[in-house]
Design an enzyme around this catalytic site. Sequence first.
Site, mmCIF file in Angstrom:
data_model
loop_
_atom_site.group_PDB
_atom_site.id
_atom_site.type_symbol
_atom_site.label_atom_id
_atom_site.label_comp_id
_atom_site.label_asym_id
_atom_site.label_seq_id
_atom_site.Cartn_x
_atom_site.Cartn_y
_atom_site.Cartn_z
ATOM 1 N N ASP A 58 -9.630 5.630 -1.978
ATOM 2 C CA ASP A 58 -8.535 6.139 -2.813
ATOM 3 C C ASP A 58 -9.157 6.812 -4.052
ATOM 4 O O ASP A 58 -10.385 6.962 -4.128
ATOM 5 C CB ASP A 58 -7.552 5.026 -3.191
ATOM 6 C CG ASP A 58 -8.154 4.010 -4.153
ATOM 7 O OD1 ASP A 58 -9.362 4.117 -4.464
ATOM 8 O OD2 ASP A 58 -7.422 3.114 -4.607
ATOM 9 N N GLU B 67 0.826 -1.218 0.000
ATOM 10 C CA GLU B 67 0.000 0.000 0.000
ATOM 11 C C GLU B 67 0.858 1.266 0.000
ATOM 12 O O GLU B 67 0.520 2.247 -0.643
ATOM 13 C CB GLU B 67 -0.962 0.008 1.199
ATOM 14 C CG GLU B 67 -2.107 -0.984 1.077
ATOM 15 C CD GLU B 67 -3.012 -0.722 -0.127
ATOM 16 O OE1 GLU B 67 -3.024 0.390 -0.664
ATOM 17 O OE2 GLU B 67 -3.702 -1.668 -0.545
ATOM 18 N N CYS C 86 -26.406 3.043 -10.372
ATOM 19 C CA CYS C 86 -25.474 4.133 -10.655
ATOM 20 C C CYS C 86 -26.185 5.299 -11.359
ATOM 21 O O CYS C 86 -26.633 5.175 -12.497
ATOM 22 C CB CYS C 86 -24.329 3.622 -11.519
ATOM 23 S SG CYS C 86 -23.113 4.906 -11.869
ATOM 24 N N TYR D 134 -5.921 6.814 4.292
ATOM 25 C CA TYR D 134 -6.180 5.768 3.303
ATOM 26 C C TYR D 134 -5.435 4.479 3.663
ATOM 27 O O TYR D 134 -6.020 3.401 3.717
ATOM 28 C CB TYR D 134 -5.776 6.227 1.890
ATOM 29 C CG TYR D 134 -5.664 5.046 0.979
ATOM 30 C CD1 TYR D 134 -6.822 4.443 0.480
ATOM 31 C CD2 TYR D 134 -4.431 4.448 0.700
ATOM 32 C CE1 TYR D 134 -6.748 3.293 -0.291
ATOM 33 C CE2 TYR D 134 -4.348 3.303 -0.063
ATOM 34 C CZ TYR D 134 -5.511 2.733 -0.555
ATOM 35 O OH TYR D 134 -5.439 1.590 -1.292
ATOM 36 N N CYS E 225 -19.568 0.498 -18.441
ATOM 37 C CA CYS E 225 -20.748 0.389 -17.574
ATOM 38 C C CYS E 225 -21.573 -0.864 -17.877
ATOM 39 O O CYS E 225 -22.221 -1.417 -16.995
ATOM 40 C CB CYS E 225 -21.624 1.627 -17.711
ATOM 41 S SG CYS E 225 -20.751 3.134 -17.233
ATOM 42 N N CYS F 238 -14.525 0.957 -14.138
ATOM 43 C CA CYS F 238 -14.955 2.347 -13.902
ATOM 44 C C CYS F 238 -13.767 3.279 -14.126
ATOM 45 O O CYS F 238 -13.325 3.999 -13.238
ATOM 46 C CB CYS F 238 -15.534 2.505 -12.492
ATOM 47 S SG CYS F 238 -16.476 4.033 -12.312
ATOM 48 N N CYS G 78 -20.524 -3.547 -15.615
ATOM 49 C CA CYS G 78 -20.336 -3.174 -14.208
ATOM 50 C C CYS G 78 -21.364 -3.860 -13.317
ATOM 51 O O CYS G 78 -22.564 -3.831 -13.592
ATOM 52 C CB CYS G 78 -20.460 -1.653 -14.069
ATOM 53 S SG CYS G 78 -20.366 -1.108 -12.360
HETATM 54 FE FE1 SF4 Z 1 -18.665 3.321 -12.954
HETATM 55 FE FE2 SF4 Z 1 -21.302 3.627 -12.653
HETATM 56 FE FE3 SF4 Z 1 -20.324 2.829 -14.986
HETATM 57 FE FE4 SF4 Z 1 -20.227 1.198 -12.875
HETATM 58 S S1 SF4 Z 1 -22.053 1.954 -13.915
HETATM 59 S S2 SF4 Z 1 -18.592 1.558 -14.362
HETATM 60 S S3 SF4 Z 1 -19.887 2.643 -11.213
HETATM 61 S S4 SF4 Z 1 -19.988 4.810 -13.995
#
Ligand code: SF4
Length: 375
Positions: free
Chosen positions: A166, A65, A234, A148, A225, A218, A228
């Site tokens: 972070d 880290e 989101c 952090y 997305c 992301c 994701c």
């Molecule tokens: Fe990032 Fe939202 Fe896209 Fe997921 S849906 S990759 S959290 S912008």
Amino acid sequence: MATPANPLSDIHSAIGADEKPHADAFAAALLAWYDRHARKLPWRIPPKQSKSGVRPDPYRVWLSEIMLQQTQVATVRDYYEKFLDNWPSVEALAAAETEDVMKAWAGLGYYSRARNLNKCADEVASQHGSRFPKTADELRQLPGIGDYTAAAIAAIAFGEPVAVVDGNVERIIARQYRIETPLPAAKAEIRQLLTPLVPNERPGDFAQAMMDLGATLCSPKKPACSLCPVSEGCQAFKAGDAERFPRKAAKAEKPVRQGAVFVIRNGKDAVWLVKRPDSGLLGGMSALPGTDWSARKDGLTGEPALPFEGDWRKVGGVRHTFTHFHLQLEVWETDMTGAPPFKGWWSAPETLQTEALPTVMKKAIAAALPEAFRK
Ligand code: SF4
């Protein structure tokens, strides 16, 4: 990668009214994705083992880290392996000479991290019986460990359910909630929104999953997305403007500082090096002798204040960017017999590679001796 099914619809509209089920769904979706797609990293316990209760060595988590602050994973890997070979435990690192640690760190940048590594290892060895404290609050008291890093070690090595924030995590949360407050002012809001999402089970994997999501899907530009695991909740994804977040305060332009360094050779290829003062920028590192770095705008005109009379030649210049300024250095060279009239040492071509030289100094030496750092 397929998009996993998850029950996250409208998570954020309900947070506050009935936060827990939605937070649970967020964590479940993210961890299910992590179980399949976790990055393989040398300091990481893979999710399968982690789920069965295997915990990483806190020393390794701490070391990785600290190295990863402001530095890419690809760069850190080799340094991390080298450090573990040299100093496999916190006791071993505590016993190391600072000079050797600086040499092993040379090239990673942000050298105060290396100085603090030694201090922190010392303190863990002498004050804590060579065991890292287990909570973020205690870890934060150690040299070189900020919010952090304390949270990351506490979550990953000891399973404390704390928010680990972070830059990657800031981006995810800013997008999830379409936070209009620019960074850095948004930091407190981001932490407040992330905290209820952190699960009591597997908080370390949750933290690493967030880091992986930010490092892979992301991304700052063109986030993926459609892959994701937490896209259903989101808000930026729904609004189609993920790249607008996080909002950032306009940055002041970095000033340019200028100076000169002196490559003094002994007729052959040995170079005279000096040690920088222990405190301040590049503190304790090896360096070429040189002038101060001035912020004046007119640049160096004519010869800089050369350190002694000789057959000086200007052989080039280098530019390097630090966190708060750009640096432009002229590189001057001369040969001499004897030794310069100030403290330092001759470093022969075969030892130059092992000196604790920061990148800017390697660039300057290479301007005079192009072969110096070729492998
Ligand atoms: Fe990032 Fe939202 Fe896209 Fe997921 S849906 S990759 S959290 S912008």
